[in-house]
Design a protein around this motif. Structure first.
Motif, mmCIF file in Angstrom:
data_model
loop_
_atom_site.group_PDB
_atom_site.id
_atom_site.type_symbol
_atom_site.label_atom_id
_atom_site.label_comp_id
_atom_site.label_asym_id
_atom_site.label_seq_id
_atom_site.Cartn_x
_atom_site.Cartn_y
_atom_site.Cartn_z
ATOM 1 N N ASP A 89 50.840 22.720 -35.631
ATOM 2 C CA ASP A 89 50.081 22.185 -36.662
ATOM 3 C C ASP A 89 49.210 23.445 -37.124
ATOM 4 O OD1 ASP A 89 51.368 19.335 -37.352
ATOM 5 O OD2 ASP A 89 49.772 18.549 -35.526
ATOM 6 N N TYR A 90 49.450 24.122 -35.947
ATOM 7 C CA TYR A 90 48.557 25.412 -35.965
ATOM 8 C C TYR A 90 49.121 26.460 -36.616
ATOM 9 C CZ TYR A 90 45.443 23.368 -31.665
ATOM 10 O OH TYR A 90 44.714 22.215 -30.841
ATOM 11 N N ASP A 91 49.872 26.500 -36.234
ATOM 12 C CA ASP A 91 51.346 27.548 -36.861
ATOM 13 C C ASP A 91 51.171 27.457 -38.318
ATOM 14 O OD1 ASP A 91 52.344 29.017 -33.658
ATOM 15 O OD2 ASP A 91 53.802 27.722 -34.347
ATOM 16 N N LEU A 92 50.947 26.082 -38.256
ATOM 17 C CA LEU A 92 51.336 25.765 -40.030
ATOM 18 C C LEU A 92 49.934 26.270 -40.924
ATOM 19 C CD1 LEU A 92 52.479 24.213 -43.027
ATOM 20 C CD2 LEU A 92 51.430 22.032 -41.971
ATOM 21 N N ILE A 93 49.077 25.816 -40.249
ATOM 22 C CA ILE A 93 47.688 25.970 -40.716
ATOM 23 C C ILE A 93 47.617 27.621 -40.604
ATOM 24 C CG2 ILE A 93 45.045 26.110 -39.906
ATOM 25 C CD1 ILE A 93 45.843 22.815 -38.656
ATOM 26 N N ALA A 94 47.399 28.495 -39.550
ATOM 27 C CA ALA A 94 47.496 30.053 -39.776
ATOM 28 C C ALA A 94 48.123 30.718 -40.868
ATOM 29 C CB ALA A 94 48.196 30.693 -38.070
ATOM 30 N N ILE A 100 46.438 29.569 -44.585
ATOM 31 C CA ILE A 100 45.704 31.071 -44.402
ATOM 32 C C ILE A 100 46.116 32.370 -44.919
ATOM 33 C CG2 ILE A 100 43.556 31.737 -43.192
ATOM 34 C CD1 ILE A 100 43.029 29.996 -41.585
ATOM 35 N N LYS A 101 47.333 32.594 -43.695
ATOM 36 C CA LYS A 101 47.764 33.856 -43.805
ATOM 37 C C LYS A 101 48.584 34.357 -45.327
ATOM 38 C CE LYS A 101 51.016 37.752 -41.809
ATOM 39 N NZ LYS A 101 52.154 37.457 -41.210
ATOM 40 N N ASP A 102 48.685 32.927 -45.607
ATOM 41 C CA ASP A 102 49.823 33.080 -47.382
ATOM 42 C C ASP A 102 48.795 33.416 -48.144
ATOM 43 O OD1 ASP A 102 52.027 32.464 -45.733
ATOM 44 O OD2 ASP A 102 52.099 30.890 -46.410
ATOM 45 N N GLU A 103 47.234 32.752 -47.685
ATOM 46 C CA GLU A 103 46.545 32.421 -49.618
ATOM 47 C C GLU A 103 45.529 33.710 -48.552
ATOM 48 O OE1 GLU A 103 46.002 30.492 -51.932
ATOM 49 O OE2 GLU A 103 47.738 30.024 -50.851
ATOM 50 N N ILE A 117 35.673 31.321 -43.401
ATOM 51 C CA ILE A 117 37.452 30.411 -43.181
ATOM 52 C C ILE A 117 38.458 30.392 -42.120
ATOM 53 C CG2 ILE A 117 39.130 29.141 -44.427
ATOM 54 C CD1 ILE A 117 38.164 30.658 -46.642
ATOM 55 N N THR A 118 38.493 31.855 -41.665
ATOM 56 C CA THR A 118 39.404 31.924 -40.694
ATOM 57 C C THR A 118 38.431 31.505 -39.274
ATOM 58 O OG1 THR A 118 40.629 33.789 -41.702
ATOM 59 C CG2 THR A 118 40.900 33.369 -39.023
ATOM 60 N N ALA A 139 48.055 35.295 -35.601
ATOM 61 C CA ALA A 139 48.963 34.831 -37.078
ATOM 62 C C ALA A 139 48.954 34.446 -38.453
ATOM 63 C CB ALA A 139 48.808 33.756 -36.147
ATOM 64 N N CYS A 140 47.431 34.727 -38.354
ATOM 65 C CA CYS A 140 46.511 34.311 -39.649
ATOM 66 C C CYS A 140 46.782 36.008 -40.590
ATOM 67 C CB CYS A 140 44.936 33.712 -39.803
ATOM 68 S SG CYS A 140 44.628 31.991 -39.185
#
Length: 66
Positions: free
Chosen positions: A10-15, A18-21, A37-38, A60-61
């Motif tokens: 879940d943490y990886d998915l959230i990061a 954020i990185k993709d945006e 946001i981060t 990761a973000c």
């Protein structure tokens, strides 16, 4: 100690989300918005899991500051 509601996955998915945006916005407003946001997300994840590593999350973000 309470059980975390999130997994590392879940943490990886959230990061990753954020990185993709993240936009390469050099303006002060864009940078502050991304930082806000981060940091806000990191605050929630840290409350969920005391072992949460903010530095790993920020990396990761795609952030370079701590």
């Amino acid at each position: 100690m309470t059980k975390s509601h999130f997994t590392k996955k879940d943490y990886d998915l959230i990061a990753r989300a954020i990185k993709d945006e993240r936009v390469e916005d050099e303006s002060k407003e864009g940078l502050l918005s991304f930082r806000d946001i981060t940091n806000r997300v990191a605050d929630y994840l840290e409350k969920d899991n005391p072992r949460f590593d903010r530095n790993k999350f920020f990396k990761a973000c795609g952030t370079v500051w701590i």
